[in-house]
Design an enzyme around this catalytic site. Structure first.
Site, PDB file in Angstrom:
ATOM      1  N   ARG A   2     -10.167 -11.744   2.428  1.00 14.24           N
ATOM      2  CA  ARG A   2     -10.644 -12.638   1.551  1.00 14.24           C
ATOM      3  C   ARG A   2     -10.316 -14.103   1.274  1.00 14.24           C
ATOM      4  O   ARG A   2     -10.811 -15.121   1.644  1.00 14.24           O
ATOM      5  CB  ARG A   2     -11.509 -12.531  -0.022  1.00 14.24           C
ATOM      6  CG  ARG A   2     -10.026 -11.648  -0.772  1.00 14.24           C
ATOM      7  CD  ARG A   2     -10.300 -11.622  -2.027  1.00 14.24           C
ATOM      8  NE  ARG A   2     -10.525  -9.998  -1.670  1.00 14.24           N
ATOM      9  CZ  ARG A   2     -10.876  -9.377  -2.818  1.00 14.24           C
ATOM     10  NH1 ARG A   2     -11.152  -9.450  -4.239  1.00 14.24           N
ATOM     11  NH2 ARG A   2     -11.034  -8.004  -2.461  1.00 14.24           N
ATOM     12  N   LYS A  61       0.999  -1.247  -0.004  1.00 14.49           N
ATOM     13  CA  LYS A  61      -0.173  -0.311  -0.456  1.00 14.49           C
ATOM     14  C   LYS A  61       0.616   1.632   0.230  1.00 14.49           C
ATOM     15  O   LYS A  61       1.563   1.228   0.754  1.00 14.49           O
ATOM     16  CB  LYS A  61      -1.073  -0.140   1.491  1.00 14.49           C
ATOM     17  CG  LYS A  61      -1.820  -1.362   1.188  1.00 14.49           C
ATOM     18  CD  LYS A  61      -2.584  -0.620   2.505  1.00 14.49           C
ATOM     19  CE  LYS A  61      -3.698  -1.748   3.412  1.00 14.49           C
ATOM     20  NZ  LYS A  61      -5.340  -1.683   1.725  1.00 14.49           N
TER      21      LYS A  61
END
Ligand code: BES
Ligand code: MN
Ligand code: ZN
Length: 473
Positions: free
Chosen positions: A328, A254
């Site tokens: 996920r 990020k």
């Protein structure tokens, strides 16, 4: 923060602050307990709007706080929450307070909302400050309230405050191991059953998603099962939380600003652990099984590479094309495990996608699911808990975006297109065909401002919704 709550029939004589409801026409409802001059309130700029508060000196030297509740016909839990929060912020530095707010509640449950928001507005995270925040309030009298409802508000506030504490604790100390320790403390305090798998067991049990995300981190992962299993329970709810104790993005790193709040990426796990403990506190007659997949998501020489393939607990293979879509991957394993026990319903909760923040902002959570009545129950529970939730569709036609050339599915779809729904479609593959709903709380889990009963930092969002769901199941 423990506040002793009482429900006297009359206003106690020794309170320092008294919070009273005032309507938009500056009239006080029956049961307010005092009289206030509307002309004076008007001169102070007070308009009786929900959330507004105005301190007024009383003749006996105590302080009366006028709390706006709007038009008489429109007093719902939201209005009571905003009024309770306004009082909570006004009284953080006094010893005892009372309120007659419950007099305007449409039904007894309103007292729970008042107490909850009052306590949460007064919430402070002590952290590492050399001068801890002062918080003196020890007693609140909720005049004329139903004791059972006050107790419910108290339990819900404690659950949310706990979740806030865990989210606010820096990732250096709130590691997966520490999160399992937190679950252990809850298990001992509330008589819950606990199972914790370490990194070796995680590998042996073929939790390939969790192990794959953990591969880059020096901190070992943990799989946590914390359950409230009362004798004689016939229904079983499974709650599954994303427990990424820090999300750097992994090798798909990020940018710096995107990482600043990523200690909050275990907000779903916090909501699950807190709500399971609260279910035990309330002795709910339903079995509530909490699952948490906990790990950091870090880049290193041992980290999962973009292009690697992981195999989840249920045997499905996943091509990892972006290591920042890690939630996920760990949820794939935790959902598979939850489904193996064949519960009546599975609800997962996760700070899953930036797209959720774009779609719904910080004040509304996203929900998706395979079972219309479960989704409806989640939305209703959220509404009662003061946590608004909006349904997004699981668009079948988008599922092909997850088709992979080398595995059963890949972990991302097309950039910039329905990222929250794509994540939901991914998770559906691991819910074992059971009744399942998914809450995306990426926006709501963190607050940048002090607003109503929210303080800056972790909000504890979701603990209230899950508890309400279990309470009314
Ligand atoms: N934890 C983040 C989602 C998030 C973003 C939570 C902002 C709170 C605030 C999640 O793991 C993530 O990085 N998601 C990616 C997925 C993408 C790579 C498909 C995202 O949303 O950008
Ligand atoms: Mn991520
Ligand atoms: Zn994440």
């Amino acid at each position: 923060m423990t506040i002793e709550l009482t429900t006297p029939a009359e206003i106690p004589g020794d309170v320092e602050v008294l919070g009273v409801p005032v309507h938009a026409d500056l009239s006080l409802p029956e049961g307010a307990g005092v009289e206030l001059d509307p002309a004076f309130l008007r001169r102070c700029g007070f308009e009786g709007k929900p959330g507004q508060a105005q301190a007024v000196p009383a003749e006996d030297g105590s302080c009366i706080v006028a709390l706006g509740v709007g038009e008489p016909g429109s007093i719902d839990d939201e209005v009571l929450r905003r009024a309770g929060a306004a009082l909570g912020r006004h009284t953080a530095k006094v010893g005892s307070a009372a309120t007659t707010l419950a007099a305007v509640a449409g039904d007894p449950a309103g007292a729970g909302a008042i107490v909850e928001s009052f306590a949460l507005a007064a919430y402070r995270y002590a952290g590492a400050r050399s001068e801890p925040p002062t918080h003196l309030l020890t007693r609140l009298a909720v005049v004329g309230a139903d004791p059972a409802m006050v107790r419910l508000g108290e339990v819900r506030a404690r659950a949310i405050a706990r979740a806030r504490d865990w989210v606010n604790e820096p990732a250096r100390s709130m590691t997966p191991t520490r999160l399992a320790g937190v679950a252990g403390e809850l298990a001992r305090e509330h008589g819950l059953s606990l199972e914790v798998w370490d990194e070796h067991r995680i590998a042996a049990e073929r939790l390939g998603g969790l192990a794959g995300v953990a591969a880059g981190s020096a901190e070992p992962p943990r799989l946590i099962r914390l359950a409230h299993e009362p004798a004689g329970a016939t229904a079983t709810l499974a709650f599954v939380g994303k427990g990424i104790t820090f999300d750097s993005g992994g090798l798909s790193l990020k940018p710096p600003t995107g990482m600043m709040t990523m200690k909050d990426d275990m907000g779903g796990a916090a909501a699950v652990l807190a709500s399971v403990a609260a279910a035990a506190e309330l002795e709910l007659p339903v079995r509530v099984v909490g699952w948490v997949a906990a790990t950091e998501n870090m880049p290193s020489g041992t980290a999962t590479h973009p292009g690697d393939v992981l195999v989840a607990r249920n045997g499905k293979s996943i091509e990892v094309l972006n290591t920042d879509a890690e939630g996920r991957l760990v949820l794939a394993d935790a959902l598979s495990l939850a489904a193996e026990e064949e519960p009546d319903a599975i609800v997962d909760i996760a700070t899953l996608t930036g797209a959720q923040v774009v779609a719904l902002g910080k004040g509304v959570a996203g929900v998706m699911g395979t079972d219309a009545s479960l989704v409806e129950a989640v939305i209703a529970a959220g509404a009662r808990a003061g946590e608004p939730t909006w349904q997004l569709p699981l668009v079948d036609a988008y599922r092909k975006q997850l088709d992979s050339e080398v595995a059963d599915l890949k972990n991302i779809g097309k950039a910039g297109e329905a990222g929250t729904i794509i994540a939901g479609l991914f998770l559906r593959e691991f819910a074992g065909g059971r009744a399942w709903a998914h809450l995306d709380i990426a926006g709501p889990s963190w607050s940048e401002e002090v607003r109503d009963w929210y303080t800056k930092g972790g909000t504890g969002w979701g603990a209230g919704t899950l508890l309400e769901l279990a309470r009314t199941w």
